[in-house]
Design a protein around this motif. Sequence first.
Motif, mmCIF file in Angstrom:
data_model
loop_
_atom_site.group_PDB
_atom_site.id
_atom_site.type_symbol
_atom_site.label_atom_id
_atom_site.label_comp_id
_atom_site.label_asym_id
_atom_site.label_seq_id
_atom_site.Cartn_x
_atom_site.Cartn_y
_atom_site.Cartn_z
ATOM 1 N N HIS A 55 -65.153 -14.347 -63.055
ATOM 2 C CA HIS A 55 -65.575 -14.595 -64.420
ATOM 3 C C HIS A 55 -64.731 -15.731 -64.972
ATOM 4 O O HIS A 55 -63.570 -15.902 -64.591
ATOM 5 C CB HIS A 55 -65.373 -13.349 -65.291
ATOM 6 N N GLY A 56 -65.309 -16.511 -65.868
ATOM 7 C CA GLY A 56 -64.554 -17.579 -66.494
ATOM 8 C C GLY A 56 -64.940 -18.940 -65.978
ATOM 9 O O GLY A 56 -66.099 -19.216 -65.679
ATOM 10 N N ASN A 57 -63.927 -19.809 -65.827
ATOM 11 C CA ASN A 57 -64.201 -21.207 -65.480
ATOM 12 C C ASN A 57 -62.945 -21.821 -64.867
ATOM 13 O O ASN A 57 -61.865 -21.235 -64.911
ATOM 14 C CB ASN A 57 -64.619 -21.977 -66.738
ATOM 15 N N HIS A 58 -63.128 -22.974 -64.255
ATOM 16 C CA HIS A 58 -62.019 -23.744 -63.675
ATOM 17 C C HIS A 58 -61.304 -22.961 -62.568
ATOM 18 O O HIS A 58 -60.086 -23.084 -62.416
ATOM 19 C CB HIS A 58 -61.018 -24.162 -64.751
ATOM 20 N N HIS A 59 -62.040 -22.187 -61.801
ATOM 21 C CA HIS A 59 -61.460 -21.468 -60.675
ATOM 22 C C HIS A 59 -61.670 -22.254 -59.380
ATOM 23 O O HIS A 59 -62.557 -23.114 -59.283
ATOM 24 C CB HIS A 59 -62.108 -20.089 -60.515
ATOM 25 N N MET A 60 -60.874 -21.907 -58.374
ATOM 26 C CA MET A 60 -61.071 -22.450 -57.035
ATOM 27 C C MET A 60 -61.271 -21.282 -56.075
ATOM 28 O O MET A 60 -60.418 -20.410 -55.961
ATOM 29 C CB MET A 60 -59.868 -23.281 -56.585
ATOM 30 N N SER B 46 -65.795 -24.785 -61.831
ATOM 31 C CA SER B 46 -65.219 -24.098 -60.677
ATOM 32 C C SER B 46 -65.731 -24.734 -59.395
ATOM 33 O O SER B 46 -66.802 -25.347 -59.363
ATOM 34 C CB SER B 46 -65.595 -22.611 -60.702
ATOM 35 N N THR B 47 -64.947 -24.589 -58.327
ATOM 36 C CA THR B 47 -65.352 -25.130 -57.029
ATOM 37 C C THR B 47 -65.441 -24.001 -56.016
ATOM 38 O O THR B 47 -64.612 -23.092 -55.993
ATOM 39 C CB THR B 47 -64.364 -26.195 -56.532
ATOM 40 N N PHE B 48 -66.459 -24.075 -55.151
ATOM 41 C CA PHE B 48 -66.720 -23.096 -54.111
ATOM 42 C C PHE B 48 -66.882 -23.876 -52.812
ATOM 43 O O PHE B 48 -67.895 -24.544 -52.612
ATOM 44 C CB PHE B 48 -67.975 -22.289 -54.421
ATOM 45 N N ASP C 285 -70.000 -27.121 -48.317
ATOM 46 C CA ASP C 285 -69.683 -26.641 -46.964
ATOM 47 C C ASP C 285 -69.525 -25.130 -46.888
ATOM 48 O O ASP C 285 -68.702 -24.606 -46.138
ATOM 49 C CB ASP C 285 -68.400 -27.308 -46.439
ATOM 50 N N ASN C 286 -70.308 -24.402 -47.668
ATOM 51 C CA ASN C 286 -70.307 -22.944 -47.579
ATOM 52 C C ASN C 286 -71.383 -22.484 -46.603
ATOM 53 O O ASN C 286 -72.407 -23.148 -46.431
ATOM 54 C CB ASN C 286 -70.580 -22.324 -48.953
ATOM 55 N N LEU C 287 -71.142 -21.352 -45.975
ATOM 56 C CA LEU C 287 -72.137 -20.733 -45.107
ATOM 57 C C LEU C 287 -72.554 -19.434 -45.767
ATOM 58 O O LEU C 287 -71.774 -18.480 -45.844
ATOM 59 C CB LEU C 287 -71.557 -20.487 -43.713
ATOM 60 N N VAL C 288 -73.778 -19.396 -46.280
ATOM 61 C CA VAL C 288 -74.284 -18.263 -47.050
ATOM 62 C C VAL C 288 -75.590 -17.802 -46.425
ATOM 63 O O VAL C 288 -76.475 -18.606 -46.155
ATOM 64 C CB VAL C 288 -74.505 -18.646 -48.524
#
Length: 875
Positions: free
Chosen positions: A548-553, A610-612, A642-645
Amino acid sequence: MQHIAMHPLFSLALVACASAATFRAQPGSMDQSLANCVAGLKNPGDRCELAKGRYTVNDVAEGVLKINGKHGAAGNPMVIASATGNPDDVVIDGTLPVGQGCDGSWQPYTSDAVLRGQRNGAAGQPYVCNLAGVAEVNQLFIDGEMQVVARWPNARFDDKSMYMAPANWAHSTEGSFHDPVKTGMGLVVDAGACANPNDCCSTCNTHDLAASGVNVSGAIAVMNFWANGVGGDKVTTHVPGTSNFSYVATWCKSELSAGRKCQDGYRLGGGRYYLEATLNLLDGNTEWFFDGSSSKLYVWTKDGQQPAPGSVAYKAQVYAMQIDDASFLTIANMTFFGTTLKAHGSDQTHLTFESLDFTYPDSSRRMSGDWRSQNTTLVYNDKHSSVTNHLFYGCSFRYADAAGLVAQGGGNKFRSCLWEWNSWTSLCMGTAGANDGNCGTFFPKGAPPQDETPTCDRLTFRFNGPSKCLRPDSARLVNRTHFEGQLELASDGCFVESGGPQSAHLAYNWAFDSGKLAARFDGSDHSGTANGVMTHNVAWNVSSFSLHGNHHMFDHNTAFDPSDISSSYSKKTFPSAQTQDSDLDGVRRGDGLLSAENPGVSSDTANMNSTFEGNLLTSVKAWKGCKKGAEAACPFPGTWKDNLVRSSMPYDYSANGSHLTYFHINSELRWPWGRDFRSCPGSHTAQAGAGAYPVYTPTDTQHWIPGALQRVPTMESPKDGEGKAIVDADLMFLPVLRAVAHKVFFGTSADKLALVGTVAGEDNLVQTPAKDPNTKYFWRVDAQFVDGTSASGPVWSFTTGDASHVACPAAPPTPPLPAPISEECETQLEKTCGKWKGATVQCLNIVHRQAGSGRLPACAADDLNQYCKMPPTNA
C-alpha cells in the motif's frame, strides 16, 4: 554440541585488561552467592562466572538480582556468564517446588465439573492440596512442562492444541456486543457446534456452550472479536445450559472514548473466544486451578494420578535480574526458566545479551483475575529517540505468554535470535507495561543502527500467536530472517508489517506455511505509506505480499503456491501441507501473491512511483476494484520491468504494458520443494533475470538460507527423512553459530560416512557424487571453530525418488483452454454472484472477494475468470 565459553568475544576483554578480576557464584552458597559475585564487579573486564547448577529465587536475598552501577568499557565489558560457556549448565529458575505443603498431602477432588470431564474421557481425577503462605500462582509446571489453566473449550500445551484456535476456541455469532463506553457491558452469543461437520472451523466447530453444561460465571474471556486483535474481560453472568454470557466490558475503553477505532473495529460479534481461570472449568487432564483466598491448589495430571513428590513447581518470580545504570555489560551463556530479566529506564547503553535461552519467560496474571498485566522480557528506554546500542546475539524465546521480548532504543541490533511458540492468546505487550491485542511477536522500536547495518539479521520466527510476527519501527532493515507458520489466533495479520513515510527495508527473507500475508506495507497512499523496499524475498504457501502507498521498490522476489486459507476466518491453523508431489503452481483461493494498492482507492497516485522489477510471481492482483475515471493508471500502476508473471486477477496484467507467461514452477526453479530456489539454466526465469536467487551453476558453493544460526547445523536440504529427493540434489544447510568452517560427510551407511567437502565462511553447499534412484543416503555436517575445536552435527538421511525425480524437469505443455467449471463450483457461484455474470469487471471483483474470504471452496481461480466471461443467466 559445541558451546563457547571464553571465545571469541570474551577473550578479547581479558587481553585488553590484564588486571581484570574474576568472581565465582555457586548455587545455594552464601559466601559465593549471585549477589556477592555481581557486587565484586568494579572495573572494566571484571567477570562474574556462575558455576554449573540451578539458581532459584532463594539464591538472592531480595528475590531479584539487582545489577546497578556496572560500567565496562568499549571492547572491555563487564561480564556475567556461565563458567563453562554452556547455556544448559546454568539455569536461572524462577519456579519453586510446592514442597511439604503439598507433597504427601494431596487429596482426591471431585465436583460436577470433574464428573463431566470423566464422562468425556478424562483419565483419573484431580487432586488438591493447601499451598500455605502463597498468595498467587499464575503458572504451574509438572516435571518441567507447563500445565494449562482450567479452561473451556479444553485444549492442552503438550500437544500444542491450545495454539490451534479455529478448532479449539469456541465461536461467537451475531447478537454479541461490546460497549465499554456507554453501558460498560458486553455480551457473547455462542455459535454452537456446526450443523454440518464439513463446515468446521471458520465460523463454528465441535464446541457448543449450551450443550456443554459448563458454568462460565467469573471466568476470564479471551476474545478475538476485533478485525486484527484480541482482547480480554471478565464474565459476570452465565446460566448453564444457555448459549450466551455477559461480561464487564473494559477492553479498548480509552481508545473508543477518544473516538478512535480499536484494533480496526469490533466485528459485530463474529469471532472466536475461550474462557479460563475458574474452578468450574477444571474438567480435563493437564489442567489446574489455584484459589488465592484459600491457598488451595488443584491439579489434574496427564495420567490422572496423584502428583509424584517433587514433580510440581509454580512460578515464584517475575524477574530474576533487574539492570539499572549499566553500560558495556554482557550477560551470557545461561538459561532462564520460568523467569526473565528487565532493563527498563534511561541509563543503560551497550548491553549485550548473548546465548541466553528464555523458556517460559513470562506469564499473565489471568489466574489471579488480572487479564491486563504482562511481565515480559523488557529491555526498554522510555525515550524513543535515545540511542542505546544494545546487542542480542544467539538468544532464544520460547513459550512466552506474551511477546517474548519488548525492546526500545536507538541502534539496537538483533542477531541469530529465535522466537518459537510464543503467545497462545495473541494478547501481548506492545510497549512497556501496556497490554496490546494488536502487537507483534517482536516490535523493535527506536532508530536504526547508525552504521547502517540491519536492525534484524538472521532471526527465526516459528509458530507464534500474534496477528503480526515482526513490526519493525521506521526504516529498519530486516535481513536474512526465517518466518514460518504464524498462527491463526487473531484475525488479519502478516509475518512483517511496516508503514509510514519511511517503511521498512526487507531483504533476503523466507515466509511460508501460514494463512497470513508474507509482508505488508500497511496504511495507504492517502495516509502517507511510502519508501519501503522488498528485495530478494521468497514466499510460498502463504498469502500475498502487499504494497500500500507509493514510492516503494519491489524487486527480485519469488512467490509461488498461495495458501489455501486466508488470514481471517480461516478453517484451520495451517494451510494444507506441501509434499514432493504437490502442485506448487496452484492458485487455490483466487488470491494474488502480490497485491498492490491501485489508484482510485485512497488516492489517484497510489504506487504510481513504485517500481516492480525482476520478480517471479505465480499471480498478481489489484488491491481493490478500479473506479471510474482511474482506469488509465489502474490496476497495476508504477514501473514494471523484467517480471515473470503467470496470472493476474481480477484485471488484465497487460494493462501496464507487460505480458503474462505461462510457466511451471518446478521447471523454473531447481527444486522448490527442497528449498533450492536457484533458477534453472535456460528457463524463463533465467532469461528474464528474475527471482530471488541466481541461475544454478555446477560450481556453486553457497545458497543463502535465512534464519538464526544455532549450536548445531539446521535447515538441511534434502530434509531429514525426505522420501523423494531429486537424484541430483546438492547438500545444503544453515551453518553453526560461531563456526568458521564446516566439513560435510556423506554415504549410504550412517556408520560409514566419507568426507565429500569442506566449506568455509558463509559457504553452505556441497555437491555430491552421483546418487542412485530409490536409494537411502545419510549425511552429517561437522562445525570447525576458530580455536581448532570441532563439533559433530546430527546424522540426517533422505531417500531419492525414481529416475524422473531430477532438478529442472521439462515443463509440461501449456494447458488448453480452461476445463468446464465443475457443477459444484457453478452452483456456488450462481448462488452468490449470479446477478453479476456478464459484467466482467464487476463480476471479477465480487467473485474474487468471495473466494478470498473462503466462501467458494469448490472454485479455482480459472473457474472464477471463466465464469465472469459467461453471458448472464437470463440473457
